[in-house]
Write an enzyme that holds these catalytic residues in place. Sequence first.
Site, short mmCIF file in Angstrom:
data_model
loop_
_atom_site.label_atom_id
_atom_site.label_comp_id
_atom_site.label_asym_id
_atom_site.label_seq_id
_atom_site.Cartn_x
_atom_site.Cartn_y
_atom_site.Cartn_z
N SER A 184 52.01 20.54 60.96
CA SER A 184 51.15 21.69 60.71
C SER A 184 50.40 22.05 62.01
CB SER A 184 50.20 21.34 59.56
OG SER A 184 49.71 22.48 58.95
N ASP A 414 58.81 25.95 52.87
CA ASP A 414 57.44 25.97 53.36
C ASP A 414 57.07 27.37 53.86
OD1 ASP A 414 55.03 25.58 54.61
OD2 ASP A 414 55.81 24.24 56.17
N HIS A 439 56.30 21.46 53.12
CA HIS A 439 55.50 21.36 54.34
C HIS A 439 55.61 19.95 54.96
CE1 HIS A 439 52.65 23.19 57.01
NE2 HIS A 439 51.69 22.34 56.75
#
Length: 476
Positions: A184, A414, A439
Amino acid sequence: MSCGCGSVSKPALTGIVLTLTLYCLHVFALKSHLLTRHGGGLGTAAKDAVIKYKTLYFDQKIDHFGFLEDGTFKQRYLVNEEHWLQGGGAILFYTGNEGDVTWFCNNTGFMWDIAEELGAMLVFAEHRYYGESLPFGKDSYSDPKHLNYLTSEQALADFAVLIKELKQTVPGAQNSPVIAIGGSYGGMLSAWMRMKYPNIVVGALAASAPIWQFPDMVPCGDFYKIVTQDFSRSGLNCDANIKKSWKAIDNITATDDGLQWLTKGLQFVFPPEEDRRGGLQPLPRWPIQVVCKHIGFNPSTVSDHQLLVGISEAVGVYYNYTGNTPCLNTSSTATGNLGFIGWYYQACTEMVMPMCTDGIQDMFEPQEWNFKAFSDECQALFGVRPRANWAETVYGGLDIHSHSNIVFSNGALDPWSGGGVTRNISDTVVAIVIPDGAHHLDLRFNNEYDPHSVLSARAQEVEFFKLWIKQAKKKL
Ligand SMILES: *[C@@H]1O[C@H](CO)[C@@H](O)[C@H](O)[C@H]1NC(C)=O
Ligand SMILES: *[C@@H]1O[C@H](CO)[C@@H](O)[C@H](O)[C@H]1NC(C)=O
Ligand SMILES: *[C@@H]1O[C@H](CO)[C@@H](O)[C@H](O)[C@H]1NC(C)=O
Ligand SMILES: *[C@@H]1O[C@H](CO)[C@@H](O)[C@H](O)[C@H]1NC(C)=O
Ligand SMILES: *[C@@H]1O[C@H](CO)[C@@H](O)[C@H](O)[C@H]1NC(C)=O
């Protein structure tokens, strides 16, 4: 946005429902792993046995880029040397993102799983202004002056200085090749770490890193388009019913009775026990399926009331899945340790990530990206205005082909993959797309329910690590 308890006015209520649902989806998208973290082949006890680290602190400069502010703060980092081949074994370095670093440490099972195979030391470095690494202690967030050193550039410099320090002071680490790993925002940092400090890290794995989610790089609607596709494939009529719910909220909140009913409904309507437990079980991998189970109505016959009961149950799956949420509280997450204020400040300065919806390609009410309004909000909240194009200037935007040894991995499910690198840029700047991946699923512990595509992505990532390590050793 506050909690759904107590008396609320109509606009506030509409806002709550809207924010709850959007927020819920957003949180699902961003932190889908929160819900799946209980799942998996390894039980909590087994994981605890694997995860053992020393907690250390390093005196880090508050300001790497100016000379007036000469103070330091204690940056926290975690180290595991159990499998490290002292005198050259690699260092896998997690570039911490917006939260308590122990959380990222405990949830980045991939690093723990491969440490032995690579003879690697594991280091998890905390990002400044999060967890315990607060440059000005409890005053760190008190005003714009104190927040001024919360930037990705400062964080990267922290990582670079810390790695240099480790190599100098840890016996046998001098010749250890360092690989940056992150997911991320942490993945964006690991990619940028390799771009900005190729002298310090030999390569980077950037998992689910939306380095292109900045102005004019990708369409602002991509994120919610992917969210909508995920809901569409996760249950019958799921996206259609969410799309319909916006009008249902308008309808119901148009009368006082309806408003009152909804206020009560929001507080007390929650899924039955077995459904909530379902969210804690290893399956489904994709928790949206649990949400969609509550709203599988026929969209052409469902009443507004029925629909909203379903929606609030669905929202409850997230907000009450631990079973101890006293009321719907949109200002907290399940873990409560992710620094939302810090991240919001970063979004209000450098990390400007446009999002928009059109209600056609997605299931949301149309909402344009309005930089001016966003900037005004930032000014009101933090006394600062975002610099829309700085990220592109400082990190290269779409033009990253001159870099090397970076793997970008993305799960096709995602929503953040919309702003990620999903095509190969060169032989050494490589994209791995995981069709069944959420994710940064590839960063998680190996798990008996993992789809084959995730297992093969992890194997490919390890092969790249070995290659970079070999290249680095040749240069010595
Ligand atoms: C991470 O794991 C350690 C050791 O098991 C534990 O002490 C710590 O509380 C965990 N951190 C989080 C945020 O779960
Ligand atoms: C909202 O009210 C209008 C007018 O009564 C009605 O046609 C519609 O079906 C209601 N619900 C939705 C979701 O549009
Ligand atoms: C959340 O779940 C618990 C356990 O089932 C329940 O007691 C509590 O009332 C629920 N919270 C809300 C706001 O309904
Ligand atoms: C909601 O959560 C925030 C952050 O955890 C907390 O500060 C606040 O007191 C909570 N509100 C209520 C009403 O529980
Ligand atoms: C990029 O190249 C690698 C081989 O280095 C290949 O395995 C991968 O599938 C390619 N990625 C894409 C998105 O085509």
